[in-house]
Design a protein around this motif. Structure first.
Motif, PDB file in Angstrom:
ATOM      1  N   HIS A  30      39.603 187.832  99.750  1.00 36.44           N
ATOM      2  CA  HIS A  30      39.241 187.903  98.321  1.00 36.44           C
ATOM      3  C   HIS A  30      40.456 187.577  97.442  1.00 36.44           C
ATOM      4  CE1 HIS A  30      37.476 189.263  94.589  1.00 36.44           C
ATOM      5  NE2 HIS A  30      38.391 190.204  94.455  1.00 36.44           N
ATOM      6  N   HIS A  60      45.590 191.535  92.124  1.00 35.02           N
ATOM      7  CA  HIS A  60      44.788 192.095  91.026  1.00 35.02           C
ATOM      8  C   HIS A  60      44.056 193.378  91.414  1.00 35.02           C
ATOM      9  CE1 HIS A  60      41.630 189.790  93.058  1.00 35.02           C
ATOM     10  NE2 HIS A  60      40.737 190.450  92.371  1.00 35.02           N
ATOM     11  N   ASP A  61      43.675 193.513  92.698  1.00 35.02           N
ATOM     12  CA  ASP A  61      42.927 194.712  93.096  1.00 35.02           C
ATOM     13  C   ASP A  61      43.770 195.720  93.879  1.00 35.02           C
ATOM     14  OD1 ASP A  61      40.498 194.170  91.866  1.00 35.02           O
ATOM     15  OD2 ASP A  61      39.767 192.965  93.546  1.00 35.02           O
ATOM     16  N   ASP A 142      37.543 185.939  89.928  1.00 35.21           N
ATOM     17  CA  ASP A 142      36.990 187.122  90.584  1.00 35.21           C
ATOM     18  C   ASP A 142      35.460 187.001  90.663  1.00 35.21           C
ATOM     19  OD1 ASP A 142      37.434 189.602  91.745  1.00 35.21           O
ATOM     20  OD2 ASP A 142      37.551 190.708  89.861  1.00 35.21           O
TER      21      ASP A 142
END
Ligand SMILES: [Fe+2]
Ligand SMILES: [Fe+2]
Ligand SMILES: [Fe+2]
Ligand SMILES: [Fe+2]
Length: 409
Positions: A30, A60-61, A142
């Motif tokens: 991802h 980002h996550d 995303d």
């Protein structure tokens, strides 16, 4: 910045992102996909911010590390805001990344990456151009990746149609035009779906970005590995600070054993990442250590092997792999995962084994409050020759005896 340090640093971050995407033993890619798509969008409309977009895309996550499931298993906004870990992952992520040297705006891109154009996003319900531009690119990338995963057999035109339905709600028009433009370029869709092609595109973009503001004297490896350690510990509710403490105890024992400086540094670093393989073990299992089935326990025992594999993929960490990967081997050969025996186990790993056990025995955990230093020392001495190298036990005990309080710093 020294070209080799820069290269090593970028490799580290790429590896960390892949580790974050390990879910039940599978790599989900991802973060790599979001990094590639958002950086390609930045090439079109925000070239001056390309490097920070790349790093923020990769990480980002990172703030959702302690979720039991991977974040891609929560596609709908309503599910996301109901979950307190997801609701705050942008804030935690921004905080973690602000400790990394070299990318001044990456934390704000991460903070805004779930804001929606119409003001219905989180955490701050920003609207339109209030949302920092780089974050809008990450939002689009995303969403793109979520669409590819939604189970239906997506074609490029289907993805375009779905993205278009979100214009003016989730995304602004200029971003959508940029998405259409990169999708119209021949091989884009295949490059994103096919893992070898995705990987080579990611490595190409990685070579193009530059790291600013890191001086020759910045301890890039030390800072980055300590961020790795924080991320690993965040996976598991009971291990807060564990990697840092194991690294610190390992360092002290190594110094007490008069090891050369290089070896001491390696042990300190290997301590920070020794449990990185735990990222591949579901948190629901890690959080339930007292009541595991045989199958679940076997999965937990795989983590040191995963640690070794992960570190071997990063050229600047290869040296740490045999040390960190062998921290559950026992001196009598009855440990895991390779069942090494005695001096076959690297000395650094024999040291980390004692450091790791000492921290487990002295950390304050929810289910046991009788963990004192004298009891921990007694247990470690009892396992000298069987679980542990007696020379390491001797050096470690001399150090641990000076600790007056449980190791909860
Ligand atoms: Fe996110
Ligand atoms: Fe994401
Ligand atoms: Fe471990
Ligand atoms: Fe550990």
């Amino acid at each position: 910045m020294n070209i080799n340090i820069e290269k090593a640093w970028k490799e580290l971050i790429t590896a960390l992102a892949l580790v974050l995407d390990l879910h039940e033993g599978k790599k989900l890619y991802h973060a790599w996909r979001v990094a590639v798509i958002s950086t390609m969008l930045a090439d079109e409309i925000l070239p001056e911010n390309k490097s920070d977009v790349f790093i923020a895309g990769l990480l980002h996550d990172v703030g959702a590390m302690s979720l039991h499931d991977h974040i891609t298993k929560y596609p709908s906004m309503s599910e996301q805001v109901r979950n307190p870990i997801i609701r705050t992952h942008t804030i935690i992520g921004a905080q973690v990344v602000s400790d990394l040297p070299g990318f001044a705006t990456a934390p704000s891109l991460i903070l805004d990456h779930h804001e929606h154009w119409d003001g219905h996003g989180y955490p701050r319900s920003k609207q339109g151009e209030e949302i920092i531009s780089g974050a809008q690119l990450i939002r689009a990338a995303d969403t793109f990746d979520f669409m590819l995963r939604d189970g239906s057999n997506n074609t490029p035109s289907e993805v375009i149609r779905k993205m278009e339905s979100r214009v003016d709600r989730e995304l602004g028009k200029p971003i959508f035009s940029a998405v259409k433009k990169i999708m119209s370029e021949g091989s884009f869709f295949q490059d994103i779906i096919d893992i070898p092609r995705l990987s080579s595109l990611l490595f190409k973009l990685r070579d193009e970005i530059s790291v600013e503001g890191i001086g020759e004297k910045t301890d890039v490896m030390g800072i980055s590995l300590s961020v790795f350690g924080q991320v690993i510990d965040a996976k598991h509710a009971y291990t807060f600070g564990h990697s840092r403490r194991v690294s610190k105890y390992g360092l002290l024992i190594a110094i007490a054993m008069n090891l050369p400086h290089d070896e001491v540094t390696k042990i300190k670093w290997a301590g920070l990442v020794h449990d990185i393989g735990k990222v591949a073990v579901p948190s629901s299992i890690l959080d339930n250590a007292e009541a595991l089935s045989a199958e679940e326990y076997a999965l937990v025992k795989k983590h040191s092997g995963f640690t070794q594999e992960i570190l071997e993929t990063v050229s600047c960490m290869k040296d740490l792999a045999p040390i960190a990967g062998a921290h559950h081997e026992r001196f009598d050969g009855k440990g895991y995962h390779r069942m090494l025996k005695g001096k076959e186990i690297p000395l650094g790993a024999r040291i980390l084994a004692v450091a790791d056990t000492f921290d487990s025995l002295t950390s304050i955990r929810g289910y046991r409050s009788d963990r004192t230093i004298p009891k921990a020392i007694a247990e470690i001495k009892k396992s000298s020759h069987t679980q542990f190298d007696p020379d390491v036990v001797e050096a470690a005990v001399a150090i641990f005896q000076n600790f007056m309080t449980p190791a909860i710093d």
